[in-house]
Design an enzyme around this catalytic site. Sequence first.
Site, short mmCIF file in Angstrom:
data_model
loop_
_atom_site.label_atom_id
_atom_site.label_comp_id
_atom_site.label_asym_id
_atom_site.label_seq_id
_atom_site.Cartn_x
_atom_site.Cartn_y
_atom_site.Cartn_z
N HIS A 142 -10.27 -5.23 -3.76
CA HIS A 142 -8.96 -5.52 -3.18
C HIS A 142 -9.12 -5.93 -1.73
CE1 HIS A 142 -9.77 -1.20 -2.69
NE2 HIS A 142 -9.15 -1.28 -1.53
N HIS B 211 -7.07 -5.94 1.88
CA HIS B 211 -5.91 -5.43 2.62
C HIS B 211 -5.39 -6.57 3.51
CE1 HIS B 211 -6.83 -0.98 2.12
NE2 HIS B 211 -8.00 -1.51 1.79
N ASP C 102 0.84 -1.19 0.00
CA ASP C 102 0.00 0.00 0.00
C ASP C 102 0.89 1.25 0.00
OD1 ASP C 102 -3.21 0.52 0.95
OD2 ASP C 102 -1.82 2.21 1.14
N GLY D 255 -16.00 2.77 3.45
CA GLY D 255 -14.72 3.48 3.39
C GLY D 255 -13.87 3.12 2.18
N GLN D 256 -14.50 2.58 1.12
CA GLN D 256 -13.73 2.22 -0.07
C GLN D 256 -13.33 3.47 -0.85
OE1 GLN D 256 -15.72 -0.65 -2.59
NE2 GLN D 256 -13.97 -0.86 -3.97
N ASN E 86 -12.92 -3.23 2.13
CA ASN E 86 -13.86 -2.10 2.25
C ASN E 86 -14.79 -2.10 1.04
OD1 ASN E 86 -12.63 -1.12 4.64
ND2 ASN E 86 -11.03 -0.14 3.43
P1 5GP Z 1 -9.76 1.29 0.15
O1 5GP Z 1 -10.09 2.41 1.08
O2 5GP Z 1 -10.33 1.50 -1.23
O3 5GP Z 1 -10.09 -0.04 0.72
O4 5GP Z 1 -8.18 1.28 0.05
C1 5GP Z 1 -7.47 1.78 -1.02
C2 5GP Z 1 -6.02 1.69 -0.63
O5 5GP Z 1 -5.23 1.88 -1.78
C3 5GP Z 1 -5.59 2.76 0.39
O6 5GP Z 1 -5.06 2.13 1.55
C4 5GP Z 1 -4.54 3.58 -0.36
O7 5GP Z 1 -3.47 3.97 0.46
C5 5GP Z 1 -4.10 2.63 -1.46
N1 5GP Z 1 -3.70 3.28 -2.69
C6 5GP Z 1 -4.36 4.27 -3.35
N2 5GP Z 1 -3.72 4.59 -4.47
C7 5GP Z 1 -2.63 3.79 -4.53
C8 5GP Z 1 -1.56 3.67 -5.48
O8 5GP Z 1 -1.48 4.35 -6.50
N3 5GP Z 1 -0.60 2.74 -5.20
C9 5GP Z 1 -0.64 1.95 -4.08
N4 5GP Z 1 0.34 1.07 -3.91
N5 5GP Z 1 -1.63 2.04 -3.17
C10 5GP Z 1 -2.61 2.96 -3.40
#
Ligand code: 5GP
Length: 120
Positions: free
Chosen positions: A106, A108, A32, A99-100, A93
């Site tokens: 994906h 985590h 991340d 909180g997505q 998420n």
């Molecule tokens: P979500 O909130 O959608 O479950 O999590 C998205 C995650 O993707 C976040 O933890 C954020 O830090 C990560 N993220 C967003 N953009 C990028 C990116 O360009 N590269 C990487 N490696 N992680 C990203």
Amino acid sequence: MTQSDCIFCKIASGELPSKKVFENDEFVAFHDLRPAAAVHVLVIPRKHIETLSHCTEEDAPLLGRMAILVARLAEQLGCAYTGGQTGFRTVINTGPGGGQEVYHLHAHILAGPRPWLRMG
Ligand code: 5GP
Ligand code: ZN
């Protein structure tokens, strides 16, 4: 199946850089960008699926393999559950209510001291 404006599709194809820890023909895993824990890796299918809510019965084998991949990656990352106080957290998420931020499915993988600091 990719979507041209999706950052995770671009990461999967290599069009955008990432620190990959695993890839095969179906999944990619990478660190991340803004880690919320000592170990914070994202696992994505190459197939563009917006959210867990968009998954159907057809996606069940993919989701099953994704869960097993999470377990294997946790071993590789040194945070698998091997007894005692070991283990990791897996978060998916879903939607604004969940909180997505990135609308490509994906999981985590979080581990280390208080991995839930940011993940709710
Ligand atoms: P979500 O909130 O959608 O479950 O999590 C998205 C995650 O993707 C976040 O933890 C954020 O830090 C990560 N993220 C967003 N953009 C990028 C990116 O360009 N590269 C990487 N490696 N992680 C990203
Ligand atoms: Zn995508």
